[in-house]
Design a protein around this motif. Structure first.
Motif, PDB file in Angstrom:
ATOM      1  N   ARG A  62       0.279  28.015-124.718  1.00 53.44           N
ATOM      2  CA  ARG A  62      -0.679  27.068-125.288  1.00 53.44           C
ATOM      3  C   ARG A  62      -0.936  25.918-124.321  1.00 53.44           C
ATOM      4  NH1 ARG A  62       2.172  25.401-129.345  1.00 53.44           N
ATOM      5  NH2 ARG A  62       1.704  27.222-130.610  1.00 53.44           N
ATOM      6  N   GLU A  63       0.111  25.437-123.676  1.00 56.66           N
ATOM      7  CA  GLU A  63      -0.019  24.273-122.801  1.00 56.66           C
ATOM      8  C   GLU A  63      -0.827  24.576-121.545  1.00 56.66           C
ATOM      9  OE1 GLU A  63       2.917  20.877-120.772  1.00 56.66           O
ATOM     10  OE2 GLU A  63       3.634  22.178-122.399  1.00 56.66           O
ATOM     11  N   ILE A  64      -0.657  25.760-120.974  1.00 56.54           N
ATOM     12  CA  ILE A  64      -1.345  26.063-119.717  1.00 56.54           C
ATOM     13  C   ILE A  64      -2.627  26.879-119.927  1.00 56.54           C
ATOM     14  CG2 ILE A  64       0.832  25.997-118.450  1.00 56.54           C
ATOM     15  CD1 ILE A  64       0.749  29.032-118.244  1.00 56.54           C
ATOM     16  N   GLY A  65      -2.912  27.256-121.189  1.00 57.00           N
ATOM     17  CA  GLY A  65      -4.153  27.971-121.475  1.00 57.00           C
ATOM     18  C   GLY A  65      -4.148  29.419-121.060  1.00 57.00           C
ATOM     19  N   HIS A  66      -2.957  30.031-120.985  1.00 55.23           N
ATOM     20  CA  HIS A  66      -2.851  31.454-120.662  1.00 55.23           C
ATOM     21  C   HIS A  66      -2.525  32.239-121.923  1.00 55.23           C
ATOM     22  CE1 HIS A  66      -1.976  31.161-116.050  1.00 55.23           C
ATOM     23  NE2 HIS A  66      -2.965  30.381-116.427  1.00 55.23           N
ATOM     24  N   SER A  67      -2.661  33.556-121.848  1.00 52.95           N
ATOM     25  CA  SER A  67      -2.307  34.392-122.991  1.00 52.95           C
ATOM     26  C   SER A  67      -0.793  34.531-123.089  1.00 52.95           C
ATOM     27  CB  SER A  67      -2.938  35.779-122.850  1.00 52.95           C
ATOM     28  OG  SER A  67      -2.345  36.491-121.774  1.00 52.95           O
ATOM     29  N   HIS A  68      -0.322  34.815-124.280  1.00 47.84           N
ATOM     30  CA  HIS A  68       1.121  35.009-124.491  1.00 47.84           C
ATOM     31  C   HIS A  68       1.658  36.166-123.644  1.00 47.84           C
ATOM     32  CE1 HIS A  68       4.899  36.120-126.485  1.00 47.84           C
ATOM     33  NE2 HIS A  68       4.903  34.898-127.024  1.00 47.84           N
ATOM     34  N   PRO A  69       0.978  37.334-123.602  1.00 46.68           N
ATOM     35  CA  PRO A  69       1.483  38.433-122.766  1.00 46.68           C
ATOM     36  C   PRO A  69       1.573  38.058-121.288  1.00 46.68           C
ATOM     37  CG  PRO A  69      -0.113  39.267-124.331  1.00 46.68           C
ATOM     38  CD  PRO A  69      -0.176  37.777-124.411  1.00 46.68           C
ATOM     39  N   SER A  70       0.584  37.291-120.798  1.00 47.22           N
ATOM     40  CA  SER A  70       0.591  36.878-119.396  1.00 47.22           C
ATOM     41  C   SER A  70       1.799  36.003-119.087  1.00 47.22           C
ATOM     42  CB  SER A  70      -0.703  36.128-119.069  1.00 47.22           C
ATOM     43  OG  SER A  70      -0.635  35.544-117.787  1.00 47.22           O
ATOM     44  N   VAL A  71       2.054  35.017-119.945  1.00 48.70           N
ATOM     45  CA  VAL A  71       3.197  34.117-119.729  1.00 48.70           C
ATOM     46  C   VAL A  71       4.509  34.884-119.879  1.00 48.70           C
ATOM     47  CG1 VAL A  71       4.417  32.083-120.617  1.00 48.70           C
ATOM     48  CG2 VAL A  71       1.924  32.065-120.421  1.00 48.70           C
ATOM     49  N   SER A  72       4.563  35.785-120.841  1.00 51.20           N
ATOM     50  CA  SER A  72       5.775  36.585-121.047  1.00 51.20           C
ATOM     51  C   SER A  72       6.106  37.393-119.797  1.00 51.20           C
ATOM     52  CB  SER A  72       5.581  37.514-122.249  1.00 51.20           C
ATOM     53  OG  SER A  72       6.737  38.276-122.484  1.00 51.20           O
ATOM     54  N   LYS A  73       5.087  37.971-119.165  1.00 50.53           N
ATOM     55  CA  LYS A  73       5.293  38.756-117.942  1.00 50.53           C
ATOM     56  C   LYS A  73       5.800  37.864-116.804  1.00 50.53           C
ATOM     57  CE  LYS A  73       2.832  42.054-114.955  1.00 50.53           C
ATOM     58  NZ  LYS A  73       2.993  41.377-113.653  1.00 50.53           N
ATOM     59  N   ILE A  74       5.212  36.678-116.673  1.00 49.61           N
ATOM     60  CA  ILE A  74       5.639  35.751-115.619  1.00 49.61           C
ATOM     61  C   ILE A  74       7.086  35.311-115.849  1.00 49.61           C
ATOM     62  CG2 ILE A  74       5.291  33.417-114.706  1.00 49.61           C
ATOM     63  CD1 ILE A  74       2.263  33.896-115.065  1.00 49.61           C
ATOM     64  N   ILE A  75       7.433  35.032-117.105  1.00 52.70           N
ATOM     65  CA  ILE A  75       8.809  34.623-117.419  1.00 52.70           C
ATOM     66  C   ILE A  75       9.787  35.722-117.024  1.00 52.70           C
ATOM     67  CG2 ILE A  75      10.422  34.171-119.316  1.00 52.70           C
ATOM     68  CD1 ILE A  75       8.779  31.750-118.616  1.00 52.70           C
ATOM     69  N   ARG A  76       9.450  36.968-117.319  1.00 59.32           N
ATOM     70  CA  ARG A  76      10.339  38.074-116.949  1.00 59.32           C
ATOM     71  C   ARG A  76      10.538  38.122-115.439  1.00 59.32           C
ATOM     72  NH1 ARG A  76       7.251  40.957-120.792  1.00 59.32           N
ATOM     73  NH2 ARG A  76       6.171  42.096-119.143  1.00 59.32           N
ATOM     74  N   GLU A  77       9.441  37.923-114.697  1.00 54.54           N
ATOM     75  CA  GLU A  77       9.530  37.942-113.240  1.00 54.54           C
ATOM     76  C   GLU A  77      10.381  36.778-112.725  1.00 54.54           C
ATOM     77  OE1 GLU A  77       5.485  37.876-111.964  1.00 54.54           O
ATOM     78  OE2 GLU A  77       5.089  39.958-112.544  1.00 54.54           O
ATOM     79  N   MET A  78      10.234  35.618-113.348  1.00 57.06           N
ATOM     80  CA  MET A  78      10.989  34.440-112.909  1.00 57.06           C
ATOM     81  C   MET A  78      12.465  34.548-113.290  1.00 57.06           C
ATOM     82  SD  MET A  78       8.226  31.381-113.647  1.00 57.06           S
ATOM     83  CE  MET A  78       9.157  30.093-112.767  1.00 57.06           C
ATOM     84  N   VAL A  79      12.751  35.189-114.420  1.00 61.98           N
ATOM     85  CA  VAL A  79      14.146  35.447-114.799  1.00 61.98           C
ATOM     86  C   VAL A  79      14.794  36.366-113.768  1.00 61.98           C
ATOM     87  CG1 VAL A  79      15.626  36.620-116.485  1.00 61.98           C
ATOM     88  CG2 VAL A  79      13.866  35.039-117.277  1.00 61.98           C
ATOM     89  N   LYS A  80      14.050  37.412-113.385  1.00 58.54           N
ATOM     90  CA  LYS A  80      14.564  38.375-112.404  1.00 58.54           C
ATOM     91  C   LYS A  80      14.821  37.704-111.054  1.00 58.54           C
ATOM     92  CE  LYS A  80      13.541  42.959-110.517  1.00 58.54           C
ATOM     93  NZ  LYS A  80      12.553  44.088-110.497  1.00 58.54           N
ATOM     94  N   SER A  81      13.997  36.697-110.722  1.00 58.65           N
ATOM     95  CA  SER A  81      14.174  35.991-109.454  1.00 58.65           C
ATOM     96  C   SER A  81      15.286  34.945-109.509  1.00 58.65           C
ATOM     97  CB  SER A  81      12.863  35.310-109.049  1.00 58.65           C
ATOM     98  OG  SER A  81      12.631  34.168-109.850  1.00 58.65           O
ATOM     99  N   GLY A  82      15.779  34.686-110.729  1.00 60.78           N
ATOM    100  CA  GLY A  82      16.860  33.719-110.873  1.00 60.78           C
ATOM    101  C   GLY A  82      16.407  32.285-111.068  1.00 60.78           C
TER     102      GLY A  82
END
Length: 319
Positions: A62-82
């Motif tokens: 909501r804050e950055i104006g992206h879709s929930h699936p898009s943010v969810s995918k980015i979070i997964r990638e950032m979790v994997k990167s540590g």
């Protein structure tokens, strides 16, 4: 650049994509320049989390104006990167909260000099430019939020196609079209009734000979829609707007509106002061069209149609 100069504004999306790709490519190299393990597409999510609060994916989206699936995918990638860790919400175990990891917080400490240098570089570009890109982007975003580019193109398409529509008076060769178009829409939603057969089987005798009128809309010369004005005797209304039909092949080209406008103009030329119509609330686009033309709900005379559940009328001198 020559291609875009030749093709012009219709390639706006392609040109913006080209600019975006160039800036994104530079951004990736800038992160490497400062030895920061971020991908450009992660930055909005990273920045929100760098403010120190635990956030849900929904709140970030909501804050950055992206879709929930898009943010969810980015979070997964950032979790994997540590860079990010997920944990259960202490007040609601059904929700996952995300925050920067210790590694992510180290990025926050390192990235400040990058912010400073990038801001200075962008200020330099802005000072050299004739137009303020940032303000222009803000303005375009605002305008397209009010009315999307898709909607604007649809409106232009309708206007262009409307110019290909010609409304003409009925002649005997249009009898089959008048009947077929009306039978098509009536059969789609209801069933043909005795009053339909009387008008459609003999339009010249039932409508024209009694002082009525029939209009035919042609799209690029091909019959696309019809409507009739039936003379009303011993009534508070002068004419009934009836038997309006537009072929499904030609819907979306403003034909119903143009037919309605032509019918109102024809009624005026015949000396009419009031118009009346009968319809069914199931036909929402038709009801919307009648309201746009100025018709209002009334309690009218007895109707021969079982399908009629709404009667509307219009006073022409109020138009």
């Amino acid at each position: 650049m020559e291609f875009f100069n030749q093709i012009g504004k219709v390639a706006l999306g392609s040109r913006l994509r080209r600019l975006t790709e160039k800036i994104t490519e530079d951004a990736a190299q800038i992160y490497r320049l400062y030895r920061i393990e971020l991908q450009p597409k992660w930055f909005p999510v990273y920045y929100v989390l760098s403010q120190g609060e635990l956030k849900t994916i929904t709140a970030i989206a909501r804050e950055i104006g992206h879709s929930h699936p898009s943010v969810s995918k980015i979070i997964r990638e950032m979790v994997k990167s540590g860079l990010v860790v997920e944990e259960k919400d202490v007040t609601d175990g059904r929700r996952n909260m995300v925050r920067l990891s210790e590694k992510g917080q180290e990025v926050t400490a390192k990235i400040q000099r990058q912010y400073q240098d990038v801001s200075s570089a962008l200020e330099e570009v802005s000072a050299q430019a004739t137009h303020d890109l940032w303000k222009a982007v803000e303005e375009w975003e605002f305008l397209l939020e009010q009315k999307s580019l898709l909607r604007r193109v649809q409106e232009q398409q309708k206007q262009r196609e409307s110019r290909q529509v010609q409304v003409v008076d009925y002649t005997p060769p249009y009898a089959a079209v008048f009947k077929a178009l009306n039978e098509e829409w009536i059969s789609t939603y209801f069933k043909l009734e005795e009053a339909d057969h009387r008008a459609l089987d003999n339009p010249e005798g039932y409508i024209l000979a009694k002082g009525g009128h029939i209009l035919v809309a042609l799209y690029e010369g091909e019959p696309a829609g019809v409507c009739a004005l039936l003379k009303m005797e011993d009534s508070a209304y002068d004419y009934e707007l009836a038997k309006m039909a537009v072929s499904p092949r030609f819907q979306g080209k403003n034909i119903g509106w143009l037919l309605g406008q032509a019918a109102l103009q024809k009624a005026r030329s015949l000396g009419a002061k009031t118009l009346y119509l009968e319809s069914n609330t199931l036909l929402k686009p038709a009801i919307g069209l009648y309201q746009k033309l100025g018709f209002k709900k009334v309690v009218g005379p007895a109707t021969p149609y079982q399908r009629c559940n709404i009667q509307m009328a219009l006073t022409l001198d109020e138009q």
